[in-house]
Scaffold this active site. Structure first.
Site, short mmCIF file in Angstrom:
data_model
loop_
_atom_site.label_atom_id
_atom_site.label_comp_id
_atom_site.label_asym_id
_atom_site.label_seq_id
_atom_site.Cartn_x
_atom_site.Cartn_y
_atom_site.Cartn_z
N LYS A 13 0.84 -1.22 0.00
CA LYS A 13 0.00 0.00 0.00
C LYS A 13 0.87 1.27 0.00
CE LYS A 13 -2.00 -1.33 3.86
NZ LYS A 13 -1.38 -2.64 4.10
N ARG A 87 -10.17 0.21 8.43
CA ARG A 87 -9.57 -1.09 8.66
C ARG A 87 -10.54 -2.02 9.39
NH1 ARG A 87 -3.89 0.13 8.78
NH2 ARG A 87 -2.65 -1.72 9.09
N ARG A 126 11.73 -5.57 5.23
CA ARG A 126 11.50 -4.14 4.95
C ARG A 126 12.40 -3.26 5.82
NH1 ARG A 126 5.63 -1.67 5.44
NH2 ARG A 126 5.75 -2.64 7.49
N ARG A 159 11.24 -1.13 11.15
CA ARG A 159 10.09 -0.67 11.94
C ARG A 159 9.92 -1.56 13.17
NH1 ARG A 159 4.82 0.48 8.24
NH2 ARG A 159 3.82 -0.87 9.76
N ARG A 170 -0.37 -8.89 13.59
CA ARG A 170 -0.92 -7.95 12.60
C ARG A 170 -1.68 -8.70 11.52
NH1 ARG A 170 4.36 -5.13 10.80
NH2 ARG A 170 3.04 -4.12 9.23
P1 AP5 Z 1 4.84 -1.62 1.84
O1 AP5 Z 1 4.50 -0.83 0.64
O2 AP5 Z 1 5.57 -0.93 2.94
O3 AP5 Z 1 3.52 -2.38 2.41
P2 AP5 Z 1 2.24 -1.83 3.16
O4 AP5 Z 1 1.06 -2.51 2.59
O5 AP5 Z 1 2.24 -0.34 3.16
O6 AP5 Z 1 2.54 -2.44 4.59
P3 AP5 Z 1 2.39 -1.84 6.04
O7 AP5 Z 1 3.13 -2.81 6.93
O8 AP5 Z 1 2.84 -0.42 6.12
O9 AP5 Z 1 0.91 -1.96 6.28
P4 AP5 Z 1 0.20 -2.06 7.61
O10 AP5 Z 1 -1.19 -1.95 7.18
O11 AP5 Z 1 0.56 -3.22 8.44
O12 AP5 Z 1 0.84 -0.86 8.45
P5 AP5 Z 1 0.34 0.61 8.82
O13 AP5 Z 1 1.52 1.48 8.83
O14 AP5 Z 1 -0.85 1.00 8.01
O15 AP5 Z 1 5.67 -2.91 1.36
C1 AP5 Z 1 6.15 -3.86 2.29
C2 AP5 Z 1 7.51 -4.40 1.80
O16 AP5 Z 1 7.29 -5.12 0.58
C3 AP5 Z 1 8.54 -3.31 1.48
O17 AP5 Z 1 9.82 -3.72 1.87
C4 AP5 Z 1 8.47 -3.15 -0.05
O18 AP5 Z 1 9.71 -2.75 -0.60
C5 AP5 Z 1 8.08 -4.57 -0.48
N1 AP5 Z 1 7.26 -4.59 -1.68
C6 AP5 Z 1 6.31 -3.70 -2.07
N2 AP5 Z 1 5.78 -4.04 -3.26
C7 AP5 Z 1 6.40 -5.20 -3.63
C8 AP5 Z 1 6.30 -6.05 -4.76
N3 AP5 Z 1 5.45 -5.78 -5.79
N4 AP5 Z 1 7.07 -7.17 -4.80
C9 AP5 Z 1 7.95 -7.44 -3.80
N5 AP5 Z 1 8.12 -6.65 -2.71
C10 AP5 Z 1 7.34 -5.54 -2.62
O19 AP5 Z 1 -0.20 0.37 10.31
C11 AP5 Z 1 0.68 0.09 11.36
C12 AP5 Z 1 -0.12 -0.06 12.65
O20 AP5 Z 1 -0.81 1.17 12.95
C13 AP5 Z 1 -1.22 -1.13 12.65
O21 AP5 Z 1 -0.71 -2.41 12.97
C14 AP5 Z 1 -2.14 -0.60 13.75
O22 AP5 Z 1 -1.65 -0.86 15.03
C15 AP5 Z 1 -2.09 0.91 13.53
N6 AP5 Z 1 -3.13 1.38 12.61
C16 AP5 Z 1 -2.95 2.02 11.42
N7 AP5 Z 1 -4.13 2.31 10.86
C17 AP5 Z 1 -5.09 1.87 11.70
C18 AP5 Z 1 -6.51 1.86 11.66
N8 AP5 Z 1 -7.18 2.40 10.62
N9 AP5 Z 1 -7.16 1.30 12.69
C19 AP5 Z 1 -6.51 0.77 13.75
N10 AP5 Z 1 -5.17 0.74 13.85
C20 AP5 Z 1 -4.47 1.29 12.83
#
Ligand code: AP5
Length: 211
Positions: A13, A87, A126, A159, A170
């Site tokens: 994402k 989410r 990552r 991270r 997660r």
């Molecule tokens: P990346 O693009 O970083 O993936 P992502 O989907 O953004 O993953 P996140 O871990 O950031 O998502 P998340 O939803 O767990 O975390 P968030 O920060 O929202 O890619 C991942 C890796 O893969 C990278 O190394 C990249 O290089 C690689 N990659 C990308 N594309 C690729 C491809 N095509 N092929 C191969 N490799 C590839 O949330 C964190 C925390 O915040 C949550 O756990 C929760 O506690 C809290 N939180 C956030 N939002 C909410 C909400 N709405 N409600 C409640 N809690 C929330």
């Protein structure tokens, strides 16, 4: 078009949002990034969120919804990407009210589809820039100089929630609370699935093809 980009942790994402920001001048609204910025600034909100994030649990809806409402209120006319919100189904319901109140609309809810088996490797490998937030991967997208961001020269780190046991929690939270949103958006006629594996550029082409 305003979009919701959702999918499992590690689905890409953030990676795809960065391309949309650069090439389509969209505004990126990532609840995870907003929380991390609050944690860095040691605000009250950041302290509350950190307790949940460190364990891989979702931050309670009551905290998230208020935070997003503040962001949506201040939006201009620029198209936006909601990344990581909603989410849960209650968050999606709250979003509907917020959008209405602010005269905004979501065109599509795009789901990045990646097999569960790929996610652990993506997340444990990552690395993120502590300065500008750029995302890397030790195998598929390494920095040119070890530990140093190609873009701004700041230190590249892992991270806190990218540790195997936290990732498992997660992924469970995703299955239980976020995956049901596929049916929720399908019922609204806004759901599209996008294949999230393969080259980043190929994923991007598929993504914009659905917009
Ligand atoms: P990346 O693009 O970083 O993936 P992502 O989907 O953004 O993953 P996140 O871990 O950031 O998502 P998340 O939803 O767990 O975390 P968030 O920060 O929202 O890619 C991942 C890796 O893969 C990278 O190394 C990249 O290089 C690689 N990659 C990308 N594309 C690729 C491809 N095509 N092929 C191969 N490799 C590839 O949330 C964190 C925390 O915040 C949550 O756990 C929760 O506690 C809290 N939180 C956030 N939002 C909410 C909400 N709405 N409600 C409640 N809690 C929330």
């Amino acid at each position: 078009m305003n979009i919701i980009l959702f999918g499992a942790p590690g689905a890409g994402k953030g990676t795809q949002s960065a391309l949309l920001v650069e090439r389509r001048t969209m505004k990126h609204i990532s609840t995870g990034d907003i929380f991390r910025s609050h944690i860095k600034q040691q605000t009250e909100l950041g302290r509350s969120a950190k307790v949940y994030m460190d364990q891989g649990k979702l931050v309670p809806d009551s905290i998230v919804v208020g935070m997003v409402e503040d962001v949506l209120k201040g939006l201009g006319s620029q198209n936006f990407i909601l990344d990581g919100f909603p989410r849960t189904v209650p968050q999606a319901e709250a979003l509907e009210g917020m959008l209405k109140k602010n005269g905004l609309e979501i065109g599509k809810a795009l789901f990045l589809e990646v097999p569960m088996d790929d996610l652990m490797g993506r997340l444990t490998g990552r690395r993120v820039c502590s300065g500008c937030g750029a995302t890397y991967h030790i195998a598929s997208k390494p920095t040119q100089r070890a530990g140093v961001c190609d873009l701004c020269g700041s230190e590249v780190i892992q991270r806190a929630d990218d540790k195997e046991d936290v990732i498992r929690t997660r992924l469970e939270a995703y299955e239980t609370s976020t995956a049901p949103l596929k049916a929720y958006f399908a019922a609204q006629g806004k759901f599209s699935a996008v294949g999230g594996t393969g080259q980043t550029e190929d994923v991007y082409r598929r993504l914009v093809g659905q917009m």
